[in-house]
Design an enzyme around this catalytic site. Sequence first.
Site, PDB file in Angstrom:
ATOM      1  N   ASP A   9       0.873  -1.160   0.000  1.00 50.03           N
ATOM      2  CA  ASP A   9       0.000   0.000   0.000  1.00 50.03           C
ATOM      3  C   ASP A   9       0.925   1.230   0.000  1.00 50.03           C
ATOM      4  O   ASP A   9       2.124   1.111   0.269  1.00 50.03           O
ATOM      5  CB  ASP A   9      -0.858  -0.059   1.279  1.00 50.03           C
ATOM      6  CG  ASP A   9      -1.683   1.176   1.491  1.00 50.03           C
ATOM      7  OD1 ASP A   9      -2.405   1.564   0.566  1.00 50.03           O
ATOM      8  OD2 ASP A   9      -1.598   1.763   2.590  1.00 50.03           O
ATOM      9  N   LEU A  10       0.384   2.405  -0.313  1.00 45.41           N
ATOM     10  CA  LEU A  10       1.259   3.596  -0.364  1.00 45.41           C
ATOM     11  C   LEU A  10       1.160   4.427   0.930  1.00 45.41           C
ATOM     12  O   LEU A  10       2.081   4.448   1.746  1.00 45.41           O
ATOM     13  CB  LEU A  10       0.889   4.453  -1.581  1.00 45.41           C
ATOM     14  CG  LEU A  10       1.706   5.735  -1.736  1.00 45.41           C
ATOM     15  CD1 LEU A  10       3.154   5.442  -2.085  1.00 45.41           C
ATOM     16  CD2 LEU A  10       1.086   6.636  -2.804  1.00 45.41           C
ATOM     17  N   ASP A  11       0.015   5.076   1.089  1.00 46.94           N
ATOM     18  CA  ASP A  11      -0.139   5.998   2.219  1.00 46.94           C
ATOM     19  C   ASP A  11      -0.165   5.224   3.540  1.00 46.94           C
ATOM     20  O   ASP A  11      -1.002   4.348   3.732  1.00 46.94           O
ATOM     21  CB  ASP A  11      -1.439   6.788   2.051  1.00 46.94           C
ATOM     22  CG  ASP A  11      -1.743   7.654   3.246  1.00 46.94           C
ATOM     23  OD1 ASP A  11      -0.789   8.117   3.894  1.00 46.94           O
ATOM     24  OD2 ASP A  11      -2.922   7.851   3.563  1.00 46.94           O
ATOM     25  N   THR A  17       1.470  10.175   3.793  1.00 44.98           N
ATOM     26  CA  THR A  17       0.744  11.262   3.125  1.00 44.98           C
ATOM     27  C   THR A  17      -0.566  11.586   3.849  1.00 44.98           C
ATOM     28  O   THR A  17      -1.213  12.568   3.514  1.00 44.98           O
ATOM     29  CB  THR A  17       0.453  10.892   1.651  1.00 44.98           C
ATOM     30  OG1 THR A  17       0.187   9.502   1.569  1.00 44.98           O
ATOM     31  CG2 THR A  17       1.637  11.223   0.762  1.00 44.98           C
ATOM     32  N   LYS A  45      -8.457   6.667   6.069  1.00 39.04           N
ATOM     33  CA  LYS A  45      -7.273   5.919   5.639  1.00 39.04           C
ATOM     34  C   LYS A  45      -7.659   4.758   4.717  1.00 39.04           C
ATOM     35  O   LYS A  45      -8.483   3.924   5.088  1.00 39.04           O
ATOM     36  CB  LYS A  45      -6.469   5.421   6.846  1.00 39.04           C
ATOM     37  CG  LYS A  45      -5.788   6.584   7.533  1.00 39.04           C
ATOM     38  CD  LYS A  45      -4.800   6.146   8.588  1.00 39.04           C
ATOM     39  CE  LYS A  45      -4.077   7.358   9.141  1.00 39.04           C
ATOM     40  NZ  LYS A  45      -3.259   7.043  10.303  1.00 39.04           N
ATOM     41  N   GLY A  46      -7.042   4.709   3.557  1.00 36.92           N
ATOM     42  CA  GLY A  46      -7.297   3.642   2.596  1.00 36.92           C
ATOM     43  C   GLY A  46      -8.617   3.791   1.840  1.00 36.92           C
ATOM     44  O   GLY A  46      -8.963   2.948   1.031  1.00 36.92           O
ATOM     45  N   ARG A  49     -11.130   8.835  -2.612  1.00 40.03           N
ATOM     46  CA  ARG A  49     -11.386  10.282  -2.467  1.00 40.03           C
ATOM     47  C   ARG A  49     -12.883  10.571  -2.430  1.00 40.03           C
ATOM     48  O   ARG A  49     -13.358  11.367  -1.611  1.00 40.03           O
ATOM     49  CB  ARG A  49     -10.732  11.025  -3.632  1.00 40.03           C
ATOM     50  CG  ARG A  49     -10.645  12.533  -3.423  1.00 40.03           C
ATOM     51  CD  ARG A  49     -10.077  13.217  -4.654  1.00 40.03           C
ATOM     52  NE  ARG A  49      -8.859  12.571  -5.142  1.00 40.03           N
ATOM     53  CZ  ARG A  49      -8.322  12.790  -6.338  1.00 40.03           C
ATOM     54  NH1 ARG A  49      -8.886  13.654  -7.154  1.00 40.03           N
ATOM     55  NH2 ARG A  49      -7.230  12.153  -6.714  1.00 40.03           N
ATOM     56  N   SER A 114      -2.705   0.711  -4.262  1.00 42.69           N
ATOM     57  CA  SER A 114      -3.113   1.895  -3.506  1.00 42.69           C
ATOM     58  C   SER A 114      -4.450   2.424  -4.008  1.00 42.69           C
ATOM     59  O   SER A 114      -4.773   2.292  -5.188  1.00 42.69           O
ATOM     60  CB  SER A 114      -2.033   2.981  -3.661  1.00 42.69           C
ATOM     61  OG  SER A 114      -2.523   4.229  -3.236  1.00 42.69           O
ATOM     62  N   ALA A 115      -5.198   3.068  -3.107  1.00 46.19           N
ATOM     63  CA  ALA A 115      -6.456   3.711  -3.496  1.00 46.19           C
ATOM     64  C   ALA A 115      -6.214   5.074  -4.133  1.00 46.19           C
ATOM     65  O   ALA A 115      -7.113   5.662  -4.732  1.00 46.19           O
ATOM     66  CB  ALA A 115      -7.331   3.885  -2.257  1.00 46.19           C
ATOM     67  N   SER A 116      -4.994   5.563  -4.029  1.00 46.20           N
ATOM     68  CA  SER A 116      -4.715   6.946  -4.461  1.00 46.20           C
ATOM     69  C   SER A 116      -4.590   7.084  -5.968  1.00 46.20           C
ATOM     70  O   SER A 116      -3.981   6.254  -6.632  1.00 46.20           O
ATOM     71  CB  SER A 116      -3.423   7.431  -3.808  1.00 46.20           C
ATOM     72  OG  SER A 116      -3.112   8.714  -4.307  1.00 46.20           O
ATOM     73  N   ASN A 118      -3.008   9.593  -7.026  1.00 45.17           N
ATOM     74  CA  ASN A 118      -1.740  10.343  -7.122  1.00 45.17           C
ATOM     75  C   ASN A 118      -0.531   9.455  -6.817  1.00 45.17           C
ATOM     76  O   ASN A 118       0.557   9.963  -6.546  1.00 45.17           O
ATOM     77  CB  ASN A 118      -1.762  11.519  -6.139  1.00 45.17           C
ATOM     78  CG  ASN A 118      -2.880  12.500  -6.459  1.00 45.17           C
ATOM     79  OD1 ASN A 118      -2.917  13.082  -7.535  1.00 45.17           O
ATOM     80  ND2 ASN A 118      -3.806  12.684  -5.529  1.00 45.17           N
ATOM     81  N   LYS A 145     -11.185  -0.508  -1.753  1.00 47.65           N
ATOM     82  CA  LYS A 145     -10.984  -1.371  -0.592  1.00 47.65           C
ATOM     83  C   LYS A 145     -12.153  -1.102   0.376  1.00 47.65           C
ATOM     84  O   LYS A 145     -12.548   0.058   0.488  1.00 47.65           O
ATOM     85  CB  LYS A 145      -9.662  -1.015   0.126  1.00 47.65           C
ATOM     86  CG  LYS A 145      -8.412  -1.166  -0.736  1.00 47.65           C
ATOM     87  CD  LYS A 145      -7.208  -0.500  -0.039  1.00 47.65           C
ATOM     88  CE  LYS A 145      -6.001  -0.452  -0.958  1.00 47.65           C
ATOM     89  NZ  LYS A 145      -4.861   0.305  -0.383  1.00 47.65           N
ATOM     90  N   GLU A 169      -0.213  -3.376   4.638  1.00 45.31           N
ATOM     91  CA  GLU A 169      -1.325  -2.416   4.709  1.00 45.31           C
ATOM     92  C   GLU A 169      -1.399  -1.724   6.072  1.00 45.31           C
ATOM     93  O   GLU A 169      -1.100  -2.345   7.083  1.00 45.31           O
ATOM     94  CB  GLU A 169      -2.657  -3.147   4.504  1.00 45.31           C
ATOM     95  CG  GLU A 169      -3.310  -2.949   3.165  1.00 45.31           C
ATOM     96  CD  GLU A 169      -3.803  -1.533   2.896  1.00 45.31           C
ATOM     97  OE1 GLU A 169      -3.851  -0.707   3.825  1.00 45.31           O
ATOM     98  OE2 GLU A 169      -4.136  -1.237   1.759  1.00 45.31           O
ATOM     99  N   ASP A 170      -1.798  -0.465   6.066  1.00 44.15           N
ATOM    100  CA  ASP A 170      -1.953   0.266   7.339  1.00 44.15           C
ATOM    101  C   ASP A 170      -3.413   0.539   7.668  1.00 44.15           C
ATOM    102  O   ASP A 170      -3.706   1.109   8.729  1.00 44.15           O
ATOM    103  CB  ASP A 170      -1.231   1.620   7.281  1.00 44.15           C
ATOM    104  CG  ASP A 170      -1.961   2.594   6.388  1.00 44.15           C
ATOM    105  OD1 ASP A 170      -2.277   2.220   5.230  1.00 44.15           O
ATOM    106  OD2 ASP A 170      -2.257   3.720   6.832  1.00 44.15           O
TER     107      ASP A 170
END
Length: 217
Positions: A9-11, A17, A45-46, A49, A114-116, A118, A145, A169-170
């Site tokens: 995962d990213l963030d 972020t 989180k996750g 947007r 990632s869900a982002s 960006n 997710k 994952e966070d």
Amino acid sequence: MKQTGFIFDLDGVIVDTAKYHYLAWKKLANELGFEFTHEQNELFKGVSRKRCLEILLEIGKVKATQIQFDQWMIEKNEDYLEYIKHMDASEILPDVPKVLKYLKDKNIPIALGSASKNAQPILEKVDLLSYFDVIVDGNNVTKAKPDPEVFLMAAEQLGVKPEKCIVFEDAVAGIEAANAAKMISIGIGDAEILAAAKYNFSDFTQIDVSFLNTLIS
Ligand code: B16
Ligand code: MG
């Protein structure tokens, strides 16, 4: 089919972020006349947007027309992009490059899940893009997710069976997505919050080479 694949995962896993997402959502909430707290930001989180804005408007009890909704999505993202403009490698979370390098040196396929929307520019900014064989992000998926789509797509593109994929994952929604995909889920962060994960670590400094080797073999 390759043996094992790793999905990050990213963030909250590679970079923090969440603090920039928080500032951008808080700015919008304040403009709409209500407060948005750090605790409420945990719910984001996750989460995609669009879903974040829906939750924000529920918190503020604000009704929006479709035009307003779309405009606020754009506004929030523009503010977020302004906050992340100056991100660099110093914002990578501890020991992430070490783990990525270890896996890369062993030719283990690596994906971002990632869900982002960006995700790619952020990986470029922090100079980690070259580690990733596959990127699946908010631009590719139709279901957010906890739906497993993002991770199943990553596994398919990596050429690795889902049950041979390891997911870092966070977010609760992310652990649920990894479990639904029948992957090995590893929670990064608070073990109580991420209790559904197969393994838990507070961060990558707690993950040693012998554990990585166990996952790979
Ligand atoms: P964007 P992840 C998620 O990233 C964030 O945790 C979440 O707070 C954010 O709303 C979502 O990305 C969408 O981000 O607005 O950049 O498309 O944890 O899935 O890497
Ligand atoms: Mg995350």
